[in-house]
Enzyme design. Structure first.
Site, PDB file in Angstrom:
ATOM      1  N   CYS A  76       5.364 110.218   4.255  1.00  0.00           N
ATOM      2  CA  CYS A  76       5.528 109.387   5.450  1.00  0.00           C
ATOM      3  C   CYS A  76       6.997 109.288   5.854  1.00  0.00           C
ATOM      4  CB  CYS A  76       4.964 107.991   5.196  1.00  0.00           C
ATOM      5  SG  CYS A  76       5.254 106.839   6.558  1.00  0.00           S
ATOM      6  N   CYS A  79       8.453 105.449   5.491  1.00  0.00           N
ATOM      7  CA  CYS A  79       8.601 104.755   4.217  1.00  0.00           C
ATOM      8  C   CYS A  79      10.055 104.843   3.753  1.00  0.00           C
ATOM      9  CB  CYS A  79       7.675 105.366   3.169  1.00  0.00           C
ATOM     10  SG  CYS A  79       5.938 104.889   3.370  1.00  0.00           S
ATOM     11  N   HIS A 142       3.777 100.616   3.557  1.00  0.00           N
ATOM     12  CA  HIS A 142       2.964 101.612   4.258  1.00  0.00           C
ATOM     13  C   HIS A 142       1.572 101.084   4.582  1.00  0.00           C
ATOM     14  CE1 HIS A 142       1.948 105.793   5.347  1.00  0.00           C
ATOM     15  NE2 HIS A 142       0.777 105.558   4.798  1.00  0.00           N
ATOM     16  N   ASN A 182       0.575 101.599  19.188  1.00  0.00           N
ATOM     17  CA  ASN A 182      -0.736 102.238  19.099  1.00  0.00           C
ATOM     18  C   ASN A 182      -1.191 102.103  17.648  1.00  0.00           C
ATOM     19  OD1 ASN A 182      -0.316 103.146  21.743  1.00  0.00           O
ATOM     20  ND2 ASN A 182       0.589 105.049  21.035  1.00  0.00           N
ATOM     21  N   HIS A 193       1.677 104.478   9.104  1.00  0.00           N
ATOM     22  CA  HIS A 193       2.605 103.402   8.749  1.00  0.00           C
ATOM     23  C   HIS A 193       2.705 102.425   9.924  1.00  0.00           C
ATOM     24  CE1 HIS A 193       6.137 102.291   6.104  1.00  0.00           C
ATOM     25  NE2 HIS A 193       6.334 101.508   7.162  1.00  0.00           N
ATOM     26  N   HIS A 195       3.909 100.687  12.863  1.00  0.00           N
ATOM     27  CA  HIS A 195       5.090 100.929  13.695  1.00  0.00           C
ATOM     28  C   HIS A 195       4.707 100.862  15.157  1.00  0.00           C
ATOM     29  CE1 HIS A 195       3.210 104.881  14.120  1.00  0.00           C
ATOM     30  NE2 HIS A 195       4.072 105.152  15.086  1.00  0.00           N
ATOM     31  N   GLN A 197       6.626 101.817  19.357  1.00  0.00           N
ATOM     32  CA  GLN A 197       7.604 102.630  20.058  1.00  0.00           C
ATOM     33  C   GLN A 197       8.216 101.839  21.207  1.00  0.00           C
ATOM     34  OE1 GLN A 197       6.500 106.929  20.570  1.00  0.00           O
ATOM     35  NE2 GLN A 197       4.494 106.230  19.882  1.00  0.00           N
TER      36      GLN A 197
END
Length: 368
Positions: A76, A79, A142, A182, A193, A195, A197
């Site tokens: 990942c 991470c 994660h 998303n 993971h 997250h 944007q």
């Protein structure tokens, strides 16, 4: 009083980008040198092209074909990397981190002046894909989610959004700043993971432009703000309200387009996150996490969703904007997805599969 925006700790990455570490009280980042053999950042950039049929700009970013796609947990890129050799975050641990995307749809907004060309001078108008695309990792863990963050950690993410909004809005050539998440492979996520944007566009996105046009028309007809009137109407009707606190209200919109759709509004008209005060920011983080937890209790498995933060500037074109969040999911039952087929994809004519009032009632029942 508007809350101050925190300053992150900046750290260089191997190809010249920067990682911005946002930390909880008492935590201090301990990054290490980024030792990855990353290729130099070349001149290959995206384009924006004008679609004369719709009057909309379209970004063409072929370089995104090479972006990371569903890596295993041990590969990942979000991470922590204590050795500085395995991920985008060269550190043994972190709370929240933001960095420019290695595979951006838009780039180059580094202080240089930029303006889009006149779209009416030629049949085929294009320009460099000027803008900014950033990744924000909500946690070093994660296997967590935004809904599982502590109240203080969730507020830290909100503060990171505020910092990036203020920074990107100050850059020449950026017209709109869009923070979003998303969540779930069904939505199209390529990294599991937790997250989100952050995009800085050189133009107003089509949905934003359309909503602002409606808001200006509403102002001419009624002398009031469209979004404030929608909020007041939903609160008065009450049947689609999902959750409220002293400073925010969440409701399923009257004409919801998605099987699960919730809009979250502050009670005070502000145009973006940077205009909220401390009490509003705490209230926002609290009710936002509450909504995400309700989403995850709706079905046996976590609900895939998109979270879209609608933000505006105090300019003539955007003055009627009202900051709010739109949460949406394509899951229409525990085992079925709503695919955007002919009517939605080709005609942008949405057909709802469930009654908004039914969705609101179900989500109200899912309070902790």
């Amino acid at each position: 009083m508007i809350a101050p925006v925190p300053n992150p700790f900046a750290w260089p990455l191997a190809d010249g980008r920067q990682a911005l570490f946002f930390s909880l009280p008492g935590h201090h980042p301990s990054p290490v040198p980024d030792r990855r053999p990353l290729p130099a950042r070349g001149d290959a950039r995206s384009q924006v092209r004008f679609d004369r049929q719709t009057g909309q700009w379209v970004a063409i970013a072929a370089l995104r074909q090479d972006r990371t796609y569903l890596p295993s947990a041990d590969q990942c890129p979000l991470c922590p990397s204590p050795s500085g050799t395995t991920s985008e975050v060269p550190a043994p641990d972190y709370d929240v981190v933001v960095f420019e995307n290695r595979f951006p749809s838009l780039s180059g907004a580094d202080g240089r002046t930029f303006s889009l060309p006149d779209a009416g001078v030629d049949d085929f108008v294009s320009a460099p894909g000027h803008g900014r695309c950033e990744v924000i990792s909500f946690s070093s863990s994660h296997h967590t989610s935004f809904a599982e963050l502590s109240p203080t950690h969730a507020r830290l993410v909100v503060d990171a959004w505020r910092h990036r909004t203020a920074d990107l809005m100050s850059r020449p050539g950026i017209e709109q700043v869009f923070c979003f998440e998303n969540r779930g492979e069904d939505i199209g996520v390529t990294l599991t993971h937790p997250h989100g944007q952050i995009y800085g566009y050189p133009y107003l996105t089509p949905r934003t432009a359309q909503m602002l046009a409606e808001a200006r028309a509403h102002r001419r007809r009624h002398g009031t703000n469209l979004f404030a009137d929608i909020l007041a109407g939903e609160v008065a009707d009450a049947v689609r309200v999902v959750a409220r606190n002293d400073l925010f209200t969440a409701f399923v919109p009257f004409a919801a387009r998605w099987p699960v759709e919730v809009h979250l509004y502050p009670h005070r008209l502000v145009r973006n996150l940077s205009e909220l005060d401390d009490a509003e920011l705490d209230a926002f983080a609290s009710i936002y996490c509450d909504l995400l937890k309700r989403f995850d209790r709706l079905y046996p498995s976590p609900l895939p969703y998109i979270s879209a933060l609608h933000q505006y500037r105090d300019t003539e074109d955007q003055r009627e904007g009202y900051f709010h969040v739109e949460l949406m999911s394509i899951r229409r039952s525990a085992t079925k997805l709503k695919y955007l087929a002919g009517s939605e994809s080709a005609m942008d004519a949405f057909i709802g599969d469930v009654l908004p009032e039914t969705v609101a009632e179900r989500l109200r029942e899912l309070a902790a």
